[in-house]
Design an enzyme around this catalytic site. Structure first.
Site, PDB file in Angstrom:
ATOM      1  CB  SER A 150      -0.953  -0.056   1.192  1.00 40.28           C
ATOM      2  OG  SER A 150      -1.995   0.878   1.050  1.00 40.28           O
ATOM      3  CG  ASP A 226      -7.215  -3.370  -2.039  1.00 38.51           C
ATOM      4  OD1 ASP A 226      -7.782  -2.417  -1.463  1.00 38.51           O
ATOM      5  OD2 ASP A 226      -5.996  -3.617  -1.943  1.00 38.51           O
ATOM      6  CG  HIS A 259      -5.520  -2.731   1.249  1.00 37.53           C
ATOM      7  ND1 HIS A 259      -4.874  -2.558   0.046  1.00 37.53           N
ATOM      8  CD2 HIS A 259      -4.960  -1.808   2.096  1.00 37.53           C
ATOM      9  CE1 HIS A 259      -3.975  -1.568   0.154  1.00 37.53           C
ATOM     10  NE2 HIS A 259      -4.010  -1.115   1.392  1.00 37.53           N
TER      11      HIS A 259
END
Lengths: 281, 281
Positions: A150, A226, A259
């Site tokens: 991320s 995600d 995620h």
């Protein structure tokens, strides 16, 4: 010794430790976690840096990713830095938001007050911490790789694109590929660097590639479930930039993954194998 | 449906979820975590229960042990319950100590006030939760195994010794093997069961074996650098009880490992393989 060891535990035949040191770049005590594989007893081992995402410390990757098992097999040192400076005097987001300030350094050298004094994660990771690791740990600094998740995927991509001679390989999990083109990035870079977007390009993987930066190849895993996929991560922007520039990219869309660290854990062995193959010899 | 799903993420091709339900035994909302392997799409799969140690919730094993990878290969469901009742009205240790009350249910049915009303982890795990799992999840309840860590290792051993027909296999990491003979156990059982030590025997693995309980075999890993080894865990007591009783025991002393999840992660694959072999067919 410049490093204070805060904890240490045997893990898969190697050693998982947390260190703290006084950072000249950030002006704070900084922590990082290191897995040293058993092969380090015989001599320096290659290093995989893993940069974490928003809200994380050095601990998240270390306890949740399950990376030590394969790192012990491949003889890789794993280094997980913190994601921002912390401590007395370090400013935080006015609303204590999760996406700016503490836990959200975005791997930049801030230029705007009040952030510029402490938020120097770029120089910390490009200069200070590697020098400390080289001096104090059994790391072969001629064999470095980098990955991240991320915000940390953004960090890994941009560090590697700016320093292609340092890293033999780069990968990322669900990275922010273009802070210039997502709310997280726009907030963070406006705050740390000011409103002139020309200053942001050094911190945008797509912009760096458009400006000519090149790597041998890039591996990215991105979950299709995600929740940040279409609003923040936008892997299609990196795909387009790489296609236009002729930059090799292996982008795998993993069906149904989100995620979380359950996603990272599911594919970390693939990434370690990718890096291990490129760090050999 | 009696189960409320609080979270769900794809993991190693299966699904990691957290559920909550209203427990009649504890009189509270109880949470537990479940990894469902991909094989469950084709029909019910065998179940490995993992009981956690002091201070833990359903989350610790789930995020730190790295068990899902091998469970997905072997087709095992993993169930990680919480370690005590929680919520409004549930009493805690007067000093909020980590080793009694919340996070420290010791897998007993308390008989003493004020604990007896909510602290019913034995009946919760022996009766209520398995019935719920059987009704709501794709679990083959004819194929169950159990493991645990520290206080949860005590829970796994005593649940299995009291219910040998339910579990095909049992293992533990650094278990409390005799609450009758360590400070953690003496504090907890005095509090939950009162000072009459005769009532404690059903919650002491060594005493159960001395009283005739038997299992086909037991696997235990114990780190030699565990800071609780000589004061609380005392595996030599279980070794002696098993030797006297002719109870098969595989006790592995793992050189240099401590009490942490880095130790569990290092050997969880061995335990899953042990259980997997005994759950086949």
């Amino acid at each position: 010794m410049a490093l204070e060891r805060l904890s240490q535990a045997k893990c898969f035949g190697g050693t998982q430790a947390t260190y703290q040191h006084s950072s000249a770049e950030t002006g704070t005590a900084m922590r990082f976690a290191v897995f040293t594989p058993p092969q380090a007893e015989a001599g320096p081992v290659p290093v995989l840096w893993f940069l974490s995402g928003l809200t994380c410390t050095e601990e998240n990757f270390t306890v949740k990713a399950g990376a030590q098992r394969v790192a012990a097999e491949l003889g890789l040192m794993l280094i997980a830095p913190d994601t921002s400076p912390r401590g007395d005097g370090v400013p935080d987001d006015a609303q204590k938001a999760y996406d700016f300030g503490l836990g959200a350094g975005f791997y930049v050298d801030a230029t705007e007050a009040p952030w510029a004094q402490h938020y120097r994660m770029r120089s910390y990771l490009e200069t200070e911490l590697p020098a400390l690791v080289a001096a104090e740990l059994p790391a072969d600094m001629t064999r470095q790789a980098i990955s991240g998740h991320s915000m940390g995927g953004h960090g890994a991509l941009t560090l590697a694109l700016r320093n292609p001679a340092r890293f033999r390989s780069v990968s990322a999990f669900a990275p922010i590929v273009s802070p210039l083109n997502c709310p997280w990035g726009e907030k963070a870079l406006t705050g740390y660097l000011g409103p002139d977007r020309a200053a942001w390009g050094a911190y945008d993987a797509c912009a760096l590639i458009e400006d000519g930066a090149r790597l041998p190849d890039i591996l990215i895993d991105q979950g299709t479930a995600d929740s940040f996929l279409t609003t923040q991560l936008k892997p299609e922007l990196l795909e387009a930039a790489c296609a236009t520039a002729g930059q090799p990219l292996t982008l795998r869309r993993q069906e149904g993954y989100d995620h979380s660290f359950f996603f990272i854990a599911s594919f970390i062995a693939d990434h370690l194998a990718w890096h291990g193959a490129r760090l050999r010899g």
